[in-house]
Design a protein around this motif. Structure first.
Motif, PDB file in Angstrom:
ATOM      1  N   ALA A 290       0.833  -1.207   0.000  1.00 42.02           N
ATOM      2  CA  ALA A 290       0.000   0.000   0.000  1.00 42.02           C
ATOM      3  C   ALA A 290       0.866   1.253   0.000  1.00 42.02           C
ATOM      4  CB  ALA A 290      -0.940  -0.002   1.202  1.00 42.02           C
ATOM      5  N   ARG A 291       1.900   1.264   0.817  1.00 38.36           N
ATOM      6  CA  ARG A 291       2.798   2.433   0.876  1.00 38.36           C
ATOM      7  C   ARG A 291       3.457   2.711  -0.467  1.00 38.36           C
ATOM      8  NH1 ARG A 291       5.678   1.022   6.489  1.00 38.36           N
ATOM      9  NH2 ARG A 291       4.242   2.126   7.857  1.00 38.36           N
ATOM     10  N   SER A 292       3.790   1.654  -1.171  1.00 36.50           N
ATOM     11  CA  SER A 292       4.482   1.825  -2.449  1.00 36.50           C
ATOM     12  C   SER A 292       3.539   2.296  -3.557  1.00 36.50           C
ATOM     13  CB  SER A 292       5.129   0.500  -2.873  1.00 36.50           C
ATOM     14  OG  SER A 292       4.149  -0.410  -3.335  1.00 36.50           O
ATOM     15  N   GLY A 293       2.227   2.210  -3.301  1.00 40.18           N
ATOM     16  CA  GLY A 293       1.256   2.593  -4.315  1.00 40.18           C
ATOM     17  C   GLY A 293       0.843   1.444  -5.221  1.00 40.18           C
ATOM     18  N   ARG A 294       1.437   0.284  -5.027  1.00 37.07           N
ATOM     19  CA  ARG A 294       1.163  -0.871  -5.897  1.00 37.07           C
ATOM     20  C   ARG A 294      -0.300  -1.307  -5.829  1.00 37.07           C
ATOM     21  NH1 ARG A 294       2.951  -5.021  -8.876  1.00 37.07           N
ATOM     22  NH2 ARG A 294       2.438  -7.161  -8.292  1.00 37.07           N
ATOM     23  N   ILE A 295      -0.893  -1.342  -4.645  1.00 34.29           N
ATOM     24  CA  ILE A 295      -2.288  -1.775  -4.536  1.00 34.29           C
ATOM     25  C   ILE A 295      -3.202  -0.814  -5.280  1.00 34.29           C
ATOM     26  CG2 ILE A 295      -4.212  -2.156  -2.936  1.00 34.29           C
ATOM     27  CD1 ILE A 295      -2.151  -3.270  -0.943  1.00 34.29           C
ATOM     28  N   SER A 296      -3.027   0.469  -5.062  1.00 38.18           N
ATOM     29  CA  SER A 296      -3.853   1.465  -5.750  1.00 38.18           C
ATOM     30  C   SER A 296      -3.696   1.360  -7.258  1.00 38.18           C
ATOM     31  CB  SER A 296      -3.487   2.876  -5.292  1.00 38.18           C
ATOM     32  OG  SER A 296      -3.829   3.056  -3.948  1.00 38.18           O
ATOM     33  N   ALA A 297      -2.474   1.192  -7.723  1.00 37.27           N
ATOM     34  CA  ALA A 297      -2.230   1.094  -9.163  1.00 37.27           C
ATOM     35  C   ALA A 297      -2.921  -0.127  -9.756  1.00 37.27           C
ATOM     36  CB  ALA A 297      -0.729   1.047  -9.443  1.00 37.27           C
ATOM     37  N   LEU A 298      -2.831  -1.263  -9.072  1.00 34.70           N
ATOM     38  CA  LEU A 298      -3.467  -2.479  -9.583  1.00 34.70           C
ATOM     39  C   LEU A 298      -4.993  -2.362  -9.588  1.00 34.70           C
ATOM     40  CD1 LEU A 298      -1.201  -5.123  -7.837  1.00 34.70           C
ATOM     41  CD2 LEU A 298      -1.317  -4.636 -10.298  1.00 34.70           C
ATOM     42  N   VAL A 299      -5.552  -1.827  -8.521  1.00 38.39           N
ATOM     43  CA  VAL A 299      -7.017  -1.657  -8.465  1.00 38.39           C
ATOM     44  C   VAL A 299      -7.475  -0.657  -9.501  1.00 38.39           C
ATOM     45  CG1 VAL A 299      -8.934  -0.846  -7.017  1.00 38.39           C
ATOM     46  CG2 VAL A 299      -7.215  -2.395  -6.059  1.00 38.39           C
ATOM     47  N   ASP A 300      -6.769   0.471  -9.625  1.00 36.18           N
ATOM     48  CA  ASP A 300      -7.140   1.486 -10.622  1.00 36.18           C
ATOM     49  C   ASP A 300      -7.086   0.907 -12.033  1.00 36.18           C
ATOM     50  OD1 ASP A 300      -7.502   3.296  -8.589  1.00 36.18           O
ATOM     51  OD2 ASP A 300      -5.605   4.370  -8.951  1.00 36.18           O
ATOM     52  N   ALA A 301      -6.062   0.116 -12.331  1.00 38.57           N
ATOM     53  CA  ALA A 301      -5.937  -0.488 -13.655  1.00 38.57           C
ATOM     54  C   ALA A 301      -7.079  -1.461 -13.917  1.00 38.57           C
ATOM     55  CB  ALA A 301      -4.596  -1.195 -13.797  1.00 38.57           C
ATOM     56  N   GLU A 302      -7.446  -2.235 -12.919  1.00 38.38           N
ATOM     57  CA  GLU A 302      -8.543  -3.187 -13.084  1.00 38.38           C
ATOM     58  C   GLU A 302      -9.858  -2.464 -13.293  1.00 38.38           C
ATOM     59  OE1 GLU A 302     -10.450  -6.760 -13.533  1.00 38.38           O
ATOM     60  OE2 GLU A 302      -8.299  -6.354 -13.531  1.00 38.38           O
TER      61      GLU A 302
ATOM     62  N   LEU B 197     -12.504  -2.279 -16.807  1.00 40.84           N
ATOM     63  CA  LEU B 197     -13.941  -2.530 -16.844  1.00 40.84           C
ATOM     64  C   LEU B 197     -14.668  -1.481 -17.664  1.00 40.84           C
ATOM     65  CD1 LEU B 197     -14.686  -3.546 -13.141  1.00 40.84           C
ATOM     66  CD2 LEU B 197     -14.681  -5.028 -15.158  1.00 40.84           C
ATOM     67  N   VAL B 198     -14.165  -0.255 -17.629  1.00 40.33           N
ATOM     68  CA  VAL B 198     -14.801   0.851 -18.348  1.00 40.33           C
ATOM     69  C   VAL B 198     -14.549   0.726 -19.843  1.00 40.33           C
ATOM     70  CG1 VAL B 198     -14.820   3.353 -18.642  1.00 40.33           C
ATOM     71  CG2 VAL B 198     -14.623   2.371 -16.351  1.00 40.33           C
ATOM     72  N   GLY B 199     -13.336   0.328 -20.192  1.00 34.68           N
ATOM     73  CA  GLY B 199     -12.943   0.276 -21.597  1.00 34.68           C
ATOM     74  C   GLY B 199     -13.355  -0.960 -22.245  1.00 34.68           C
TER      75      GLY B 199
END
Length: 78
Positions: free
Chosen positions: A60-72, A76-78
């Protein structure tokens, strides 16, 4: 040490509503691999070790979780 035998509340992740926000507990009497307890607003719980929680916190600190969730979510939108 937790004398009462119940998990000790550490943190409520939202706390800005009365909807039953996710919470973090430490159960000092649980086996080491189940000492950390996360609950959600649906009454479910996840138990894990302190080391497993540290991995999640580091991700979470590294931003990896946010990046993976945002990409997923973007996929879904595209």
């Amino acid at each position: 040490m937790n004398v009462s035998g119940t998990p000790r509340h550490i943190l409520t992740f939202c706390g800005k509503c009365s909807c039953g926000c996710p919470e973090l507990f430490v159960d000092h009497e649980a086996p080491a691999e189940q000492r950390i307890v996360l609950t959600d607003d649906f009454g479910q719980r996840i138990q894990m070790s302190v080391d497993q929680l540290r991995v999640i916190v580091d991700e979470a600190r590294s931003g990896r979780i946010s990046a993976l969730v945002d990409a997923e979510l973007a996929a879904l939108v595209g």
